[in-house]
Design a protein around this motif. Sequence first.
Motif, PDB file in Angstrom:
ATOM      1  N   THR A 385       1.108 -47.750 -19.684  1.00  0.00           N
ATOM      2  CA  THR A 385       2.404 -48.138 -18.982  1.00  0.00           C
ATOM      3  C   THR A 385       2.379 -47.287 -17.766  1.00  0.00           C
ATOM      4  N   MET A 386       2.130 -46.036 -18.189  1.00  0.00           N
ATOM      5  CA  MET A 386       2.490 -45.045 -16.828  1.00  0.00           C
ATOM      6  C   MET A 386       1.357 -45.154 -15.802  1.00  0.00           C
ATOM      7  N   LEU A 387       0.388 -45.546 -16.011  1.00  0.00           N
ATOM      8  CA  LEU A 387      -0.608 -45.922 -14.836  1.00  0.00           C
ATOM      9  C   LEU A 387      -0.450 -47.135 -14.252  1.00  0.00           C
ATOM     10  N   ASN A 388       0.230 -48.041 -14.933  1.00  0.00           N
ATOM     11  CA  ASN A 388       0.447 -49.433 -14.327  1.00  0.00           C
ATOM     12  C   ASN A 388       1.851 -49.357 -13.424  1.00  0.00           C
ATOM     13  N   LEU A 389       2.711 -48.356 -13.867  1.00  0.00           N
ATOM     14  CA  LEU A 389       4.008 -48.129 -13.039  1.00  0.00           C
ATOM     15  C   LEU A 389       3.687 -47.471 -11.529  1.00  0.00           C
ATOM     16  N   CYS A 390       2.711 -46.693 -11.514  1.00  0.00           N
ATOM     17  CA  CYS A 390       2.383 -45.692 -10.420  1.00  0.00           C
ATOM     18  C   CYS A 390       2.339 -46.537  -9.075  1.00  0.00           C
ATOM     19  N   LEU A 391       2.897 -46.072  -8.161  1.00  0.00           N
ATOM     20  CA  LEU A 391       2.765 -46.513  -6.624  1.00  0.00           C
ATOM     21  C   LEU A 391       1.191 -46.748  -6.254  1.00  0.00           C
ATOM     22  N   ASP A 392       0.571 -45.797  -6.774  1.00  0.00           N
ATOM     23  CA  ASP A 392      -0.779 -45.899  -6.596  1.00  0.00           C
ATOM     24  C   ASP A 392      -1.841 -45.829  -7.933  1.00  0.00           C
ATOM     25  N   PRO A 393      -1.770 -46.932  -8.383  1.00  0.00           N
ATOM     26  CA  PRO A 393      -2.596 -46.689  -9.862  1.00  0.00           C
ATOM     27  C   PRO A 393      -4.012 -46.422  -9.772  1.00  0.00           C
ATOM     28  N   ARG A 394      -4.836 -46.934  -8.629  1.00  0.00           N
ATOM     29  CA  ARG A 394      -6.185 -46.446  -8.569  1.00  0.00           C
ATOM     30  C   ARG A 394      -6.394 -45.033  -8.536  1.00  0.00           C
ATOM     31  N   THR A 395      -5.512 -44.332  -7.869  1.00  0.00           N
ATOM     32  CA  THR A 395      -5.746 -42.640  -7.709  1.00  0.00           C
ATOM     33  C   THR A 395      -5.367 -42.150  -8.984  1.00  0.00           C
ATOM     34  N   ALA A 396      -4.186 -42.673  -9.564  1.00  0.00           N
ATOM     35  CA  ALA A 396      -3.892 -41.835 -11.035  1.00  0.00           C
ATOM     36  C   ALA A 396      -5.102 -42.272 -11.873  1.00  0.00           C
ATOM     37  N   ARG A 397      -5.650 -43.435 -12.085  1.00  0.00           N
ATOM     38  CA  ARG A 397      -6.423 -43.855 -13.141  1.00  0.00           C
ATOM     39  C   ARG A 397      -7.758 -42.830 -12.896  1.00  0.00           C
ATOM     40  N   LYS A 398      -8.012 -42.673 -11.616  1.00  0.00           N
ATOM     41  CA  LYS A 398      -9.450 -42.063 -11.230  1.00  0.00           C
ATOM     42  C   LYS A 398      -9.254 -40.744 -11.771  1.00  0.00           C
ATOM     43  N   ILE A 399      -7.836 -40.007 -11.559  1.00  0.00           N
ATOM     44  CA  ILE A 399      -7.703 -38.647 -11.807  1.00  0.00           C
ATOM     45  C   ILE A 399      -7.797 -38.383 -13.492  1.00  0.00           C
ATOM     46  N   ARG A 400      -7.371 -39.347 -14.082  1.00  0.00           N
ATOM     47  CA  ARG A 400      -7.087 -39.204 -15.423  1.00  0.00           C
ATOM     48  C   ARG A 400      -8.461 -39.243 -16.073  1.00  0.00           C
ATOM     49  N   GLU A 401      -9.229 -40.324 -15.578  1.00  0.00           N
ATOM     50  CA  GLU A 401     -10.704 -40.550 -16.079  1.00  0.00           C
ATOM     51  C   GLU A 401     -11.733 -39.534 -15.921  1.00  0.00           C
ATOM     52  N   ASN A 402     -11.274 -38.790 -14.810  1.00  0.00           N
ATOM     53  CA  ASN A 402     -12.236 -37.745 -14.313  1.00  0.00           C
ATOM     54  C   ASN A 402     -11.895 -36.322 -15.157  1.00  0.00           C
ATOM     55  N   SER A 403     -10.810 -36.408 -15.928  1.00  0.00           N
ATOM     56  CA  SER A 403     -10.349 -35.194 -16.658  1.00  0.00           C
ATOM     57  C   SER A 403      -9.670 -35.536 -17.898  1.00  0.00           C
ATOM     58  N   LEU A 404     -10.621 -36.145 -18.836  1.00  0.00           N
ATOM     59  CA  LEU A 404     -10.106 -36.727 -20.110  1.00  0.00           C
ATOM     60  C   LEU A 404      -9.631 -35.279 -20.959  1.00  0.00           C
ATOM     61  N   PRO A 405      -8.580 -35.537 -21.709  1.00  0.00           N
ATOM     62  CA  PRO A 405      -8.354 -34.387 -22.740  1.00  0.00           C
ATOM     63  C   PRO A 405      -9.076 -34.579 -23.913  1.00  0.00           C
ATOM     64  N   ALA A 406      -8.916 -33.465 -24.718  1.00  0.00           N
ATOM     65  CA  ALA A 406      -9.752 -33.602 -26.256  1.00  0.00           C
ATOM     66  C   ALA A 406      -8.825 -34.548 -26.944  1.00  0.00           C
ATOM     67  N   GLU A 407      -7.412 -34.497 -26.953  1.00  0.00           N
ATOM     68  CA  GLU A 407      -6.533 -35.603 -27.650  1.00  0.00           C
ATOM     69  C   GLU A 407      -5.963 -36.391 -26.721  1.00  0.00           C
ATOM     70  N   GLU A 408      -5.969 -37.729 -26.817  1.00  0.00           N
ATOM     71  CA  GLU A 408      -5.726 -38.843 -26.155  1.00  0.00           C
ATOM     72  C   GLU A 408      -4.119 -38.813 -25.752  1.00  0.00           C
ATOM     73  N   GLU A 409      -3.456 -38.314 -26.370  1.00  0.00           N
ATOM     74  CA  GLU A 409      -1.794 -38.558 -26.165  1.00  0.00           C
ATOM     75  C   GLU A 409      -1.541 -37.646 -24.988  1.00  0.00           C
ATOM     76  N   VAL A 410      -2.247 -36.592 -24.705  1.00  0.00           N
ATOM     77  CA  VAL A 410      -1.803 -35.592 -23.797  1.00  0.00           C
ATOM     78  C   VAL A 410      -2.758 -35.530 -22.580  1.00  0.00           C
ATOM     79  N   CYS A 411      -2.564 -34.657 -21.597  1.00  0.00           N
ATOM     80  CA  CYS A 411      -3.581 -34.394 -20.424  1.00  0.00           C
ATOM     81  C   CYS A 411      -4.034 -33.108 -20.530  1.00  0.00           C
TER      82      CYS A 411
END
Length: 434
Positions: A385-411
């Motif tokens: 939901t956070m990523l979908n609500l962003c003004l720029d989902p494309r960039t937000a998703r890319k940043i998260r995917e390039n730095s995945l946390p050990a635990e899914e809930e956090v960053c």
Amino acid sequence: MAQTQMQAARAGQITEAMEQVAKYEGMDPEKLRILVGEGKVAIPKNPAHKNLEPRGVGEGLSVKVNANIGTSSDRADAAEEIDKLNAALEAGADAVMDLSTGGDLRAMRQQVLDNCPVPVGTVPIYQAAVEVTSQDRGIVDMTADELFGVIEDQAKQGVDFITVHCGVNMAVLDRLRGEGRIMDIVSRGGSFMACWILANEKENPLYEHYDRLLEICRAHDVTLSLGDGLRPGCLADATDRAQITELITLGELTQRAWDADVQVMIEGPGHVPLNQIQTNIQLQKRLCHNAPFYVLGPLVTDIAAGHDHVACAIGGALAGAAGADFLCYVTPTEHLALPGPEDVYRGVVVTRVAAHAADIAKGREQSIAKDNAMAKARADMDWETMLNLCLDPRTARKIRENSLPAEEEVCTMCGRFCAVRLMRDYFHPERKKG
């Protein structure tokens, strides 16, 4: 002859375009009709632009964002222009202006119109200048008939709004001469018109024959964007006598356009210090009878080259909060080079951030609701939901995917020491997952 949106509104008719804009804005159609009839809202919609999803600009509506694209004499690639158009649309632009000055201008404009579902604007004097100089004549050799011929052709082709520098007249140039500016005129169209006046020692044909311009716009329901030819090109030139003299003239021309049932937007600065932005908005609204205000930026510093889109967003947010209705983006390449598709994307996104921030400052309920929804998604650690609500989902998703946390809930910023999760687990244990 097409019925203009203003003409219909004054006759008590709610057009299909008004219905669509009202639905998009969450506004009562009758309230919107009244605002269109008063000139406080413009709906740029040429009937010849067939695939258009109309947008409204003005009082009571969300702040809109325009993206400039177009070729130059040094770089004219039709395929790249489509890429830039698509980048602007993907990033959420509410309008696009084709400012091409290189290649087949009419074909370039047609491909933009055919592929653009939002309003399309132009600066007709650019094409007139290109055509004249291609005949081994100077810009100052352009005739009034040649200029008006281009305007009429673009109107017939389907352009929804046109920037015309009607306020650059002899009186304004006299005021400019005595002002002692550093940058004089930085508007390309404004400089064309000023040089024409000085070389020919004649009045600006767009000003002298303004009724001829109104006839064309009324026949095709083209919205006039009265250009700020004297907009400041540096902070030192902001809010001077030349700029305000032109603005007074634009206010007079606005009233004449409305008398002819032609919709109007007023263009504004430019480079303006933060402490002068609100004053500029108030002056425009007062002098131009609350017509929609379309600002370039404003850029709040002259030394942000490479990051001028950020300087633009800072000024745009303040301008929008103060009452500006339409923000023209700036890209990272401003003052440096013709932008590419990625520059266009970044310019639109950062200007949309500014527009959204302005809408929140003005108390727009729909905008506030979006931020509240984001806050709830973050509290719930609901990443999708956070990523979908962003003004720029494309960039937000890319940043998260390039730095995945050990635990899914956090960053990866806080990892297992995430403040949001700690407060959820200990302050609201009922929300704890698993």
